[in-house]
Scaffold this motif. Structure first.
Motif, PDB file in Angstrom:
ATOM      1  N   LEU A 192     -29.197  41.583 -37.078  1.00  0.00           N
ATOM      2  CA  LEU A 192     -30.620  41.360 -36.798  1.00  0.00           C
ATOM      3  C   LEU A 192     -31.219  40.346 -37.761  1.00  0.00           C
ATOM      4  N   GLY A 193     -30.804  40.416 -39.032  1.00  0.00           N
ATOM      5  CA  GLY A 193     -31.314  39.455 -40.001  1.00  0.00           C
ATOM      6  C   GLY A 193     -30.919  38.028 -39.648  1.00  0.00           C
ATOM      7  N   GLN A 194     -29.644  37.854 -39.258  1.00  0.00           N
ATOM      8  CA  GLN A 194     -29.196  36.525 -38.850  1.00  0.00           C
ATOM      9  C   GLN A 194     -29.945  36.044 -37.606  1.00  0.00           C
ATOM     10  N   ALA A 195     -30.145  36.945 -36.650  1.00  0.00           N
ATOM     11  CA  ALA A 195     -30.843  36.568 -35.420  1.00  0.00           C
ATOM     12  C   ALA A 195     -32.264  36.111 -35.727  1.00  0.00           C
ATOM     13  N   LEU A 196     -32.972  36.890 -36.568  1.00  0.00           N
ATOM     14  CA  LEU A 196     -34.349  36.522 -36.903  1.00  0.00           C
ATOM     15  C   LEU A 196     -34.390  35.210 -37.692  1.00  0.00           C
ATOM     16  N   LEU A 197     -33.443  35.025 -38.624  1.00  0.00           N
ATOM     17  CA  LEU A 197     -33.425  33.809 -39.417  1.00  0.00           C
ATOM     18  C   LEU A 197     -33.172  32.585 -38.550  1.00  0.00           C
ATOM     19  N   TYR A 198     -32.119  32.643 -37.724  1.00  0.00           N
ATOM     20  CA  TYR A 198     -31.788  31.492 -36.876  1.00  0.00           C
ATOM     21  C   TYR A 198     -32.920  31.181 -35.895  1.00  0.00           C
ATOM     22  N   CYS A 199     -33.469  32.223 -35.286  1.00  0.00           N
ATOM     23  CA  CYS A 199     -34.544  31.996 -34.312  1.00  0.00           C
ATOM     24  C   CYS A 199     -35.786  31.412 -34.988  1.00  0.00           C
ATOM     25  N   SER A 200     -36.109  31.900 -36.178  1.00  0.00           N
ATOM     26  CA  SER A 200     -37.272  31.382 -36.886  1.00  0.00           C
ATOM     27  C   SER A 200     -37.096  29.910 -37.234  1.00  0.00           C
ATOM     28  N   VAL A 201     -35.904  29.566 -37.732  1.00  0.00           N
ATOM     29  CA  VAL A 201     -35.647  28.172 -38.102  1.00  0.00           C
ATOM     30  C   VAL A 201     -35.714  27.271 -36.872  1.00  0.00           C
ATOM     31  N   LEU A 202     -35.100  27.705 -35.770  1.00  0.00           N
ATOM     32  CA  LEU A 202     -35.086  26.883 -34.554  1.00  0.00           C
ATOM     33  C   LEU A 202     -36.489  26.696 -33.999  1.00  0.00           C
ATOM     34  N   VAL A 203     -37.282  27.766 -33.989  1.00  0.00           N
ATOM     35  CA  VAL A 203     -38.648  27.657 -33.478  1.00  0.00           C
ATOM     36  C   VAL A 203     -39.488  26.765 -34.388  1.00  0.00           C
ATOM     37  N   TRP A 204     -39.308  26.892 -35.705  1.00  0.00           N
ATOM     38  CA  TRP A 204     -40.092  26.091 -36.642  1.00  0.00           C
ATOM     39  C   TRP A 204     -39.785  24.605 -36.493  1.00  0.00           C
ATOM     40  N   PHE A 205     -38.485  24.272 -36.485  1.00  0.00           N
ATOM     41  CA  PHE A 205     -38.142  22.856 -36.352  1.00  0.00           C
ATOM     42  C   PHE A 205     -38.516  22.317 -34.973  1.00  0.00           C
ATOM     43  N   GLY A 206     -38.402  23.127 -33.945  1.00  0.00           N
ATOM     44  CA  GLY A 206     -38.844  22.692 -32.628  1.00  0.00           C
ATOM     45  C   GLY A 206     -40.339  22.448 -32.593  1.00  0.00           C
ATOM     46  N   HIS A 207     -41.099  23.321 -33.277  1.00  0.00           N
ATOM     47  CA  HIS A 207     -42.556  23.139 -33.343  1.00  0.00           C
ATOM     48  C   HIS A 207     -42.891  21.848 -34.086  1.00  0.00           C
ATOM     49  N   LEU A 208     -42.181  21.561 -35.186  1.00  0.00           N
ATOM     50  CA  LEU A 208     -42.419  20.318 -35.915  1.00  0.00           C
ATOM     51  C   LEU A 208     -42.122  19.102 -35.043  1.00  0.00           C
ATOM     52  N   ALA A 209     -41.031  19.159 -34.267  1.00  0.00           N
ATOM     53  CA  ALA A 209     -40.694  18.047 -33.372  1.00  0.00           C
ATOM     54  C   ALA A 209     -41.778  17.859 -32.312  1.00  0.00           C
ATOM     55  N   ARG A 210     -42.321  18.965 -31.823  1.00  0.00           N
ATOM     56  CA  ARG A 210     -43.385  18.888 -30.806  1.00  0.00           C
ATOM     57  C   ARG A 210     -44.645  18.259 -31.384  1.00  0.00           C
ATOM     58  N   ARG A 211     -45.017  18.655 -32.606  1.00  0.00           N
ATOM     59  CA  ARG A 211     -46.195  18.071 -33.242  1.00  0.00           C
ATOM     60  C   ARG A 211     -45.984  16.586 -33.536  1.00  0.00           C
ATOM     61  N   SER A 212     -44.777  16.249 -33.946  1.00  0.00           N
ATOM     62  CA  SER A 212     -44.487  14.833 -34.202  1.00  0.00           C
ATOM     63  C   SER A 212     -44.600  14.014 -32.925  1.00  0.00           C
ATOM     64  N   ALA A 213     -44.074  14.566 -31.818  1.00  0.00           N
ATOM     65  CA  ALA A 213     -44.164  13.854 -30.542  1.00  0.00           C
ATOM     66  C   ALA A 213     -45.613  13.705 -30.094  1.00  0.00           C
ATOM     67  N   GLU A 214     -46.423  14.756 -30.295  1.00  0.00           N
ATOM     68  CA  GLU A 214     -47.838  14.684 -29.931  1.00  0.00           C
ATOM     69  C   GLU A 214     -48.553  13.623 -30.771  1.00  0.00           C
ATOM     70  N   LEU A 215     -48.240  13.590 -32.072  1.00  0.00           N
ATOM     71  CA  LEU A 215     -48.879  12.601 -32.944  1.00  0.00           C
ATOM     72  C   LEU A 215     -48.485  11.185 -32.536  1.00  0.00           C
ATOM     73  N   THR A 216     -47.218  10.997 -32.175  1.00  0.00           N
ATOM     74  CA  THR A 216     -46.764   9.674 -31.739  1.00  0.00           C
ATOM     75  C   THR A 216     -47.492   9.235 -30.476  1.00  0.00           C
ATOM     76  N   ARG A 217     -47.611  10.142 -29.509  1.00  0.00           N
ATOM     77  CA  ARG A 217     -48.314   9.805 -28.272  1.00  0.00           C
ATOM     78  C   ARG A 217     -49.790   9.497 -28.547  1.00  0.00           C
ATOM     79  N   ARG A 218     -50.378  10.267 -29.467  1.00  0.00           N
ATOM     80  CA  ARG A 218     -51.788  10.045 -29.783  1.00  0.00           C
ATOM     81  C   ARG A 218     -51.994   8.684 -30.451  1.00  0.00           C
ATOM     82  N   LEU A 219     -51.095   8.359 -31.371  1.00  0.00           N
ATOM     83  CA  LEU A 219     -51.203   7.067 -32.045  1.00  0.00           C
ATOM     84  C   LEU A 219     -51.029   5.918 -31.057  1.00  0.00           C
ATOM     85  N   ARG A 220     -50.068   6.048 -30.146  1.00  0.00           N
ATOM     86  CA  ARG A 220     -49.873   5.002 -29.149  1.00  0.00           C
ATOM     87  C   ARG A 220     -51.091   4.865 -28.256  1.00  0.00           C
ATOM     88  N   ALA A 221     -51.678   6.002 -27.876  1.00  0.00           N
ATOM     89  CA  ALA A 221     -52.875   5.940 -27.035  1.00  0.00           C
ATOM     90  C   ALA A 221     -54.031   5.275 -27.782  1.00  0.00           C
TER      91      ALA A 221
END
Length: 389
Positions: A131-160
């Motif tokens: 369970l600890g490994q599952a929570l750790l891996y899922c947290s890391v994946l969600v966090w980095f995915g969220h950062l990638a999403r925010r970066s993509a949003e910022l890029t689109r906003r800057l281009r606009a």
């Protein structure tokens, strides 16, 4: 919110195939790890748990559901659970990078449940570790995915924002040009009014002079209509706010401009080739503004330099060449504040059917070369397309 542009299918396909190959190679170690050896059924499930990842850019949630279902079935049949984890983790990261955090957390909970289910089925003695490994891996994946999403949003906003700033710069420049063309048309109308009054006054006493006045009216009205057409064209997208207007500059005032530039610290020479002659006010205004902008850029960006302005009067065109021997202006760094800059020069050249090239010279320094047709017939045709750098 629109999701980011899907990755190329070929790249995602290569990633999916690579993960499937790694999973198959890892599956060869199942017996040594105390798990059943993979058979044909297991290989099919391994493929289903990884290959759909190739479509994650188009259908992230559907891909996540498919790979999770394949992993659950694979675990239920008693195979080594680790073999089917790669596709699930990448699918979770993709969901987090293109969907809201709430959706990503739901998917992370599902993946944690699958890992917990694998621990229960395999009767692992260290369920807390699973369970600890599952929570750790899922947290890391969600966090980095969220950062990638925010970066993509910022890029689109800057281009606009960049696109909007460029659009506003063009609109403001067109509005300024339109207001100046208004002055040109007003000048033509004044000439027509004076000549019409003269023709009426001498119509009986001096018919020859009256005919000359009428000819001037005909020529001037033709030029006025041409300028009016251009003014209406640019006013369609121009800023309606009209600031206070200064007197319209012409090539006759070019020496005043050069004196101001010299006073600013940039030596400038002026050369005139060909026979000088009166030009349509709009053409003179265009040439003056291009020289003004080119010298301003040289003064700001060329460093210690010497500039040269050359006017060449041809039979049917006016060529303006502004060069300097300085460090050279980088076009991307030339500001377009106030509607000026490269955008203004190109808009003016295009408006009068001319061509303009802007760029560094092979022998060093920078050059702006403008060619404008001087006859109304040539300017009123299809026009010469604007040259690119």
């Amino acid at each position: 919110m629109r999701p980011p542009t899907p990755r190329p299918l070929v790249v995602d396909t290569l990633i999916a195939v690579a993960m499937a190959v790694v999973a198959v190679l890892l599956g060869q170690e199942s017996r040594s790890q105390g798990w059943p050896e993979l058979d044909a059924r297991a290989y099919v499930l391994v493929a289903l748990a990884h290959l759909p990842v190739a479509l994650r850019g188009r259908w992230p949630l559907a891909v996540f559901a498919v790979v999770q279902a394949a992993a659950i079935l694979y675990i239920t049949l008693g195979y080594w659970p680790v073999v089917c984890t790669f596709g699930s983790m990448l699918a979770l990261y993709t969901v987090a990078s293109v969907r809201p955090v709430r959706t990503a957390l739901v998917c992370a909970a599902c993946m944690t449940g699958v890992w917990a289910y694998a621990g229960v089925v395999s009767h692992t003695p260290s369920m807390a570790s699973v369970l600890g490994q599952a929570l750790l891996y899922c947290s890391v994946l969600v966090w980095f995915g969220h950062l990638a999403r925010r970066s993509a949003e910022l890029t689109r906003r800057l281009r606009a924002e960049q696109a909007e700033r460029a659009r506003r710069a063009v609109t403001e420049e067109r509005g300024r040009i339109a207001r100046e063309l208004h002055d040109v048309v007003a000048h033509h109308m004044s000439v027509i009014s004076v000549q019409a009054g003269l023709a009426r006054f001498v119509f009986d006493s001096n018919p020859g002079r009256a005919r000359g006045a009428l000819g001037t009216i005909a020529d001037t009205s033709g030029e006025a209509l041409e300028e009016l057409r251009r003014m209406l064209q640019v006013l369609r997208e121009a800023d309606p706010e009209a600031p206070e207007r200064a007197p319209m500059p012409t090539l006759a005032r070019l020496c005043e401009l050069l004196d101001r530039v010299r006073a600013g610290g940039l030596p400038v020479d002026l050369t005139v080739a060909g026979t000088e002659r009166p030009l349509p006010p709009g053409v003179e205004l265009c040439a003056y503004r291009v020289v003004q902008e080119a010298l301003t850029n040289a003064l700001k960006h060329a460093g210690p330099a010497h500039a040269r302005v050359e006017l060449r009067y041809g039979a049917h065109e006016l060529t303006v060449c502004v060069t300097d021997d300085g460090q050279g202006t980088i076009p991307a760094r030339v500001p377009a504040a106030g509607g000026h800059g490269l955008i203004g020069m190109r808009e003016r050249a295009k408006l009068y059917g001319g061509t303009i090239t802007v760029g560094p010279r092979s022998e060093g320094g920078f050059e702006v070369l403008l060619t404008l047709p001087t006859s109304a017939a040539e300017r009123g045709g299809t026009g010469v397309p604007e040259a690119e750098r």
